[in-house]
Write a protein that holds these residues in place. Structure first.
Motif, PDB file in Angstrom:
ATOM      1  N   SER A  88       0.824  -1.202   0.000  1.00 21.21           N
ATOM      2  CA  SER A  88       0.000   0.000   0.000  1.00 21.21           C
ATOM      3  C   SER A  88       0.861   1.256   0.000  1.00 21.21           C
ATOM      4  CB  SER A  88      -0.926   0.025   1.214  1.00 21.21           C
ATOM      5  OG  SER A  88      -1.669   1.230   1.247  1.00 21.21           O
ATOM      6  N   ALA A 144      -0.033   3.849   1.221  1.00 24.21           N
ATOM      7  CA  ALA A 144      -0.306   4.536   2.485  1.00 24.21           C
ATOM      8  C   ALA A 144       0.866   4.411   3.455  1.00 24.21           C
ATOM      9  CB  ALA A 144      -1.568   3.965   3.139  1.00 24.21           C
ATOM     10  N   PHE A 177      -5.171   3.454   9.905  1.00 25.20           N
ATOM     11  CA  PHE A 177      -4.990   2.917   8.556  1.00 25.20           C
ATOM     12  C   PHE A 177      -5.837   1.654   8.408  1.00 25.20           C
ATOM     13  CE2 PHE A 177      -1.780   0.352   5.826  1.00 25.20           C
ATOM     14  CZ  PHE A 177      -2.497   0.603   4.665  1.00 25.20           C
ATOM     15  N   ASP A 215      -6.906   0.709   1.932  1.00 27.50           N
ATOM     16  CA  ASP A 215      -5.881   1.731   1.651  1.00 27.50           C
ATOM     17  C   ASP A 215      -6.385   3.114   2.062  1.00 27.50           C
ATOM     18  OD1 ASP A 215      -3.920  -0.059   0.412  1.00 27.50           O
ATOM     19  OD2 ASP A 215      -5.362  -0.214  -1.228  1.00 27.50           O
ATOM     20  N   VAL A 273      -6.775   6.127   5.083  1.00 28.37           N
ATOM     21  CA  VAL A 273      -6.084   6.664   6.247  1.00 28.37           C
ATOM     22  C   VAL A 273      -6.890   7.822   6.834  1.00 28.37           C
ATOM     23  CG1 VAL A 273      -4.022   7.938   6.998  1.00 28.37           C
ATOM     24  CG2 VAL A 273      -3.787   5.983   5.446  1.00 28.37           C
ATOM     25  N   ARG A 332      -6.882   8.664   0.806  1.00 23.50           N
ATOM     26  CA  ARG A 332      -6.963   7.367   0.146  1.00 23.50           C
ATOM     27  C   ARG A 332      -5.754   7.188  -0.760  1.00 23.50           C
ATOM     28  NH1 ARG A 332     -11.634   4.424   0.629  1.00 23.50           N
ATOM     29  NH2 ARG A 332     -13.364   5.503   1.656  1.00 23.50           N
ATOM     30  N   PHE A 333      -5.292   5.947  -0.849  1.00 18.28           N
ATOM     31  CA  PHE A 333      -4.068   5.658  -1.580  1.00 18.28           C
ATOM     32  C   PHE A 333      -4.266   4.455  -2.504  1.00 18.28           C
ATOM     33  CE2 PHE A 333      -2.917   7.838   2.290  1.00 18.28           C
ATOM     34  CZ  PHE A 333      -1.945   8.734   1.874  1.00 18.28           C
TER      35      PHE A 333
END
Length: 394
Positions: free
Chosen positions: A137, A139, A273, A278, A280, A293-294
């Protein structure tokens, strides 16, 4: 030894060991990457061959003999998604042929087997990626940057929570399911070591303590509501050599399923998280909450990029050494204590057992970095303390 690279524009020929169960996810992922021209599925290893209907299309070569299949297909990489006790043997079979690996988590059922696998793979000079998809991820580096910038002040610890539901049939899906040992061989299929292993590995990663030598001590509380050998309701606290604390609580007997998460606690805020999404949430003093968001990098795609372009692997065996210390602590702990009948109940029509109040307890453990017994759970057993043995350094 650096891993040999595949030629640019050439799909990586891949064999999949274990195409049923969770292996179906790998089938679909390989198809996705195959459509992008990155990989090519050249073989499937299963004790019982798949049918075309089951596979959903034309099948590649199949064999129950993993080594022979690698030889006949000329595979450059293998995805291993087989029962936990088979991981080390299959990984070393591939490594002996110069075949690179994506090895599903947990990488081994004991620290000794993990060390045998990791050392063998390193000696063979092949690339090995461990299948903790959450560690791909985007993140994670973003959270590390936020921490480094002081967004939440000084980090005081990392918590993790996983409240899941699983029917009793889940523990009958395979002979090794819900077992600590099978035919004298370690399995260690517990809540923290298999279904919610990502919570442990991700929490350790955000604590900056991923290698075996980063672990100073481990406390475990292992319990079960189901009629199994392994734990279905458990918690672990890892003390790191840096003096930090990582506490993860999990259950497969939740009142309702929830998204698992990891939370970084700071003196002036926190970062949560939700690693499957994904997603946060940044909460800090004098600021409103920020949701981020990632994307993520797929681990097989990363392995292919590593072999083609030399891109660093995201999850090497050494990067999972601390997680394997947790597995070892759980393996060597006393067998999980059965919860008294009055503590859990069956959900009518759902074939599952529930521990009332456990959802809040799991969340409290992650929030307060405390074990179940410290939170006053009347059914919790005293913590088992595990001090890691000296680890080999390479």
């Amino acid at each position: 030894m650096s891993a040999p690279r595949t030629a640019p524009g050439t799909p990586l020929p891949v064999v999949l060991a274990g195409a049923r169960g969770h292996g179906r996810w790998h089938v679909e992922n390989i198809r996705r990457l195959q459509a992008k021209g990155l990989v090519r599925l050249v073989g499937i290893c299963e004790p019982t061959p798949l049918t075309e209907d089951e596979f959903g299309g034309e099948l590649p070569e199949q064999s129950a003999d993993f080594g022979a299949l690698l030889d006949s297909t000329g595979a450059h990489a293998a995805v291993i998604c087989t029962p936990i006790p088979t991981h080390t043997g299959l990984a070393l079979t591939a490594a002996s042929r110069g075949v690179h690996l994506l090895l599903e988590k947990p990488p081994a059922p004991s620290y000794a087997e993990f060390r045998r696998m990791a050392d063998g793979v390193a000696a063979a000079g092949v690339a090995c990626q461990i299948g903790f998809q959450s560690l791909g991820s985007h993140a994670l580096p973003a959270i590390r940057d936020l921490v480094a910038e002081g967004a939440v002040g000084r980090v005081t610890g990392v918590g993790g929570a996983g409240a899941w539901v699983r029917p009793e049939a889940y523990f009958r899906r395979a002979p090794w399911a819900g077992r600590r040992r099978l035919d004298g061989v370690d399995v260690v299929d517990g809540a923290l070591t298999n279904p919610l292993a990502h919570a442990v590995a991700t929490a350790l990663a955000l604590a900056g303590s991923t290698r075996a030598e980063d672990v100073a001590g481990i406390e475990t509380e292992l319990l079960r509501a189901n009629d199994i050998e392994s734990d279905d309701t458990s918690c672990v606290r890892v003390t790191t050599v840096q003096g930090g604390s990582v506490t993860v609580a999990a259950t497969l007997c939740a009142e309702r399923a929830d998204e698992p998460y990891v939370v970084v606690h700071g003196t002036s805020g926190r970062i949560t998280f939700w690693y499957k999404q994904d997603r946060v949430l940044l909460q800090r003093a004098d600021h409103g909450p920020e949701e981020l968001r990632f994307g993520r990098t797929d681990l097989l795609e990363n392995l292919a990029a590593h072999l083609r372009d030399g891109i660093p692997l995201l999850v090497t065996p050494d990067d999972t050494g601390a997680f394997m210390q947790v597995v070892e602590a759980i393996r060597s702990a006393p067998d999980p204590a059965p919860l008294p009948a009055g503590v859990w109940h069956r959900v009518p029509g759902e074939d599952r057992r529930v521990v009332p109040g456990v959802d809040a307890l799991v969340a409290a453990a992650a929030d307060r970095l405390s074990l179940y017994s410290e939170l006053g759970a009347p059914w919790a057993r005293p913590a088992y303390h595990h001090l890691p043995k000296e680890v080999s350094a390479r």
